[in-house]
Design a protein around this motif. Structure first.
Motif, PDB file in Angstrom:
ATOM      1  N   UNK A   1       0.609  -1.205   0.107  1.00 16.67           N
ATOM      2  CA  UNK A   1       0.154   0.017  -0.029  1.00 16.67           C
ATOM      3  C   UNK A   1       0.966   1.190   0.198  1.00 16.67           C
ATOM      4  N   UNK A   2       0.369   2.333  -0.220  1.00 15.67           N
ATOM      5  CA  UNK A   2       1.271   3.604  -0.590  1.00 15.67           C
ATOM      6  C   UNK A   2       1.880   4.090   0.527  1.00 15.67           C
ATOM      7  N   UNK A   3       1.197   4.132   1.715  1.00  9.21           N
ATOM      8  CA  UNK A   3       1.710   4.587   3.091  1.00  9.21           C
ATOM      9  C   UNK A   3       1.320   3.793   4.132  1.00  9.21           C
ATOM     10  N   UNK A   4       2.174   2.490   4.170  1.00  6.22           N
ATOM     11  CA  UNK A   4       1.868   1.690   5.172  1.00  6.22           C
ATOM     12  C   UNK A   4       2.339   2.000   6.564  1.00  6.22           C
ATOM     13  N   UNK A   5       1.413   1.701   7.792  1.00  5.86           N
ATOM     14  CA  UNK A   5       1.641   2.113   9.006  1.00  5.86           C
ATOM     15  C   UNK A   5       2.916   1.146   9.463  1.00  5.86           C
ATOM     16  N   UNK A   6       3.519   1.679  10.521  1.00  2.00           N
ATOM     17  CA  UNK A   6       4.272   0.845  11.271  1.00  2.00           C
ATOM     18  C   UNK A   6       3.477  -0.185  12.419  1.00  2.00           C
ATOM     19  N   UNK A   7       3.526  -1.320  11.961  1.00  2.00           N
ATOM     20  CA  UNK A   7       2.575  -2.360  12.744  1.00  2.00           C
ATOM     21  C   UNK A   7       3.159  -2.550  14.200  1.00  2.00           C
ATOM     22  N   UNK A   8       2.241  -2.850  14.874  1.00  2.00           N
ATOM     23  CA  UNK A   8       2.242  -3.043  16.433  1.00  2.00           C
ATOM     24  C   UNK A   8       2.952  -4.111  16.619  1.00  2.00           C
ATOM     25  N   UNK A   9       3.778  -4.426  17.644  1.00  2.00           N
ATOM     26  CA  UNK A   9       4.346  -5.780  18.043  1.00  2.00           C
ATOM     27  C   UNK A   9       4.136  -5.909  19.553  1.00  2.00           C
ATOM     28  N   UNK A  10       3.713  -7.208  20.023  1.00  2.00           N
ATOM     29  CA  UNK A  10       3.252  -8.109  18.969  1.00  2.00           C
ATOM     30  C   UNK A  10       2.269  -7.718  18.310  1.00  2.00           C
ATOM     31  N   UNK A  11       1.882  -8.518  17.215  1.00  2.00           N
ATOM     32  CA  UNK A  11       0.694  -8.050  16.490  1.00  2.00           C
ATOM     33  C   UNK A  11      -0.591  -8.090  17.012  1.00  2.00           C
ATOM     34  N   UNK A  12      -1.482  -7.128  16.845  1.00  2.00           N
ATOM     35  CA  UNK A  12      -2.908  -6.992  17.312  1.00  2.00           C
ATOM     36  C   UNK A  12      -3.761  -8.017  16.764  1.00  2.00           C
ATOM     37  N   UNK A  13      -3.715  -8.503  15.757  1.00  2.00           N
ATOM     38  CA  UNK A  13      -4.626  -9.743  15.337  1.00  2.00           C
ATOM     39  C   UNK A  13      -4.259 -11.050  15.945  1.00  2.00           C
ATOM     40  N   UNK A  14      -5.465 -11.544  16.310  1.00  2.00           N
ATOM     41  CA  UNK A  14      -5.554 -12.900  16.858  1.00  2.00           C
ATOM     42  C   UNK A  14      -5.030 -14.051  16.296  1.00  2.00           C
ATOM     43  N   UNK A  15      -4.882 -13.854  14.569  1.00  2.00           N
ATOM     44  CA  UNK A  15      -4.394 -14.876  13.904  1.00  2.00           C
ATOM     45  C   UNK A  15      -2.917 -15.287  13.806  1.00  2.00           C
TER      46      UNK A  15
END
Length: 514
Positions: A48-62
């Motif tokens: 994507x054009x401006x990807x955000x810095x993802x959280x660690x650990x990932x917030x997704x439960x997958x």
């Protein structure tokens, strides 16, 4: 005499740069339509054009499939435009793969080195995985020969450096690398395994702490399949057999293509067997036995999913950590490297007049991989709705997750030429995105298998959506603050959001605030 001396000094540099040039040329040839303005979006390949810095650990439960690859892409995209980052990564895969395969062939065998480079950077395995959008896995594939080379030289830091591309790629890339590196290391296997484990921590830690589940039914969904007239086993021996028919190369299913690829595979394996004998008085390569073991192991894993699915299903049911065994075809990466080195050995034993012609053999075997597999991989530009929605959501200080609808993982956008791609919304926002990670896979006999959702929150949201009542209250109770709807699905969901505020209405997207 001075000119002759300069020429002699230039030749070693030309020989060293030649594999990189081969990889670059093949990369441009394969990716040409994707190198234009915009992003190449296909299946799992979502930039994507401006990807955000993802959280660690990932917030997704997958399961953390995009860790740490999303972080690396986001950091690079903060310095360079996102589309440049994607193109550099994709071209880098071809260059890294070609130079690594060449590095496993003795330097004096220049033609053979280039043949190894060309085959490893242009084969069915790489083509199918690229058309599946699995660029992160291909980082590990590209770095694999470098890791094999490093681990035979007893340098732990050299091994760590060689494994960095796989570490960026994440769990699939590291598992494929570990399958080859550990047996090749021999007595140094504990140190190699320690390097793999340490570099795997970014995805291993959140994976072990995840509440995600793995549906054993995925074993049959992702099992290798026949992608030509030679059946499943013949497809695997020729480095194909991917489960998704949309990832096959045009013309790959024809008899002539299958038979030629099988002939090349037989010749390559025979050439690798010849390496067991004494080579130029120096003995067989240090990696010979370990790479052979890894190749056989990869074939066994791939065949297990196709011919003994019950065994793999039992393992997955016993522990979700066995989930990566479902897509067994991806473990053919060491076998692809074995064939590249074996084909180089065959080349070295041919007459000097024939050797240069072997360089174009991979192209002749798989000509339709060129030009983005004849248009299957093409760059497209995001419509203005996407950055517009991104700005609104990211500027909202209120907490809560974003739900993306319709309730399915993949989309086919008209502005992307109708090519199927993972919903870009999952990569676009700074807050958590809730999406349906339970894939629906066609089994080839007309039936469709829908896998259970991994993420516990997504399972609860899916149950809400499956009902017939209003969604606003139940979604808010699950922590949903925004709902993003593809415009073509407006009639299905808008009436079920009473009280929700429409904050964006574009040509392609609708955004509601609960």
């Amino acid at each position: 005499m001075a000119d002759v001396s300069r020429l002699d000094r230039a030749r070693p540099w030309a020989a060293r740069l030649a594999p990189a040039l081969v990889g670059l040329v093949l990369g441009v040839l394969a990716l040409w339509p994707a190198l234009g303005p915009g992003f190449a979006l296909r299946y799992d390949m979502v930039f994507v054009p401006d990807p955000p810095i993802p959280a660690f650990p990932p917030e997704s439960g997958g399961f953390p499939r995009a860790v740490p690859s999303d972080l690396v892409v986001a950091l690079l995209s903060s310095v360079l435009p996102g589309q440049i980052v994607q193109k550099a990564i994709l071209l880098g895969i071809f260059v890294l793969a070609a130079t690594g395969a060449a590095a496993l062939v003795p330097g004096e065998r220049r033609a053979a080195r280039l043949v190894a480079a060309a085959f490893y950077a242009w084969n069915v395995y790489l083509a199918q995985r690229l058309l599946l959008g699995q660029w992160a896995l291909l980082l590990g594939y590209a770095g694999l020969p470098w890791a094999v080379r490093a681990v035979t030289r007893a340098g732990v830091w050299r091994t760590v450096l060689a494994l960095l591309p796989a570490a960026v790629g994440g769990f699939q890339a590291m598992l494929v690398s570990a399958m080859a590196v550990v047996p090749v290391a021999g007595r140094r296997a504990p140190r190699a395994l320690l390097a793999v484990a340490v570099l795997s921590l970014p995805w291993l830690v959140p994976a072990l702490g995840s509440a995600a589940v793995t549906d054993p039914a995925g074993v049959r969904a992702f099992a290798p399949r026949a992608d030509g007239p030679l059946g499943t086993l013949g497809s695997l021996l020729t480095l194909g057999g991917v489960w998704n028919s949309g990832a096959t190369v045009p013309g790959q299913e024809t008899w002539w293509s299958a038979l030629v690829r099988l002939a090349v595979a037989v010749a390559a394996v025979s050439g690798y067997a010849l390496l067991a004998r004494e080579r130029d008085g120096g003995g067989r390569p240090a990696y010979w036995g370990g790479l052979a073991v890894a190749s056989v192991a990869g074939l066994v894993v791939a065949c297990a999913g196709a011919f003994l699915p019950g065994v793999v299903e039992a393992l997955v049911g016993l522990w979700p950590g066995f989930g990566p065994l479902r897509d067994g075809q991806l473990y053919l990466a060491p076998f692809a490297l074995l064939q590249a080195v074996g084909l180089a050995e065959v080349t070295a034993r041919l007459s000097p007049a024939i050797r240069p012609g072997m360089l174009v053999l991979p192209l002749l075997v798989l000509p339709t991989f060129a030009m983005g597999a004849f248009g299957r991989l093409v760059a497209a530009e995001y419509p203005p709705d996407w950055p517009g929605v991104q700005r609104i959501v990211d500027a909202d200080p209120a907490p809560g997750a974003l739900l993306t609808l319709p309730w399915g993982a993949y989309r086919a956008f008209g502005w992307n030429g109708g090519r199927v791609v993972l919903d870009p919304a999952v990569k676009l926002f700074q807050r958590r995105v809730v999406w349906n990670d339970g894939l629906s896979v066609g089994l080839g006999d007309g039936r469709t298998l829908t896998l259970a959702t991994e993420d516990p929150l997504a399972r609860r949201v899916g149950a809400v959506l499956a009902g017939t009542g209003p969604l606003t209250g139940p979604l808010a109770e699950e922590g949903i603050s925004h709902v993003l709807i593809q415009r073509s699905n407006e009639n299905l969901f808008r009436s079920r959001l009473p009280g929700a505020r429409l904050v964006f209405a574009g040509q392609d997207l609708l955004l509601f605030r609960l």
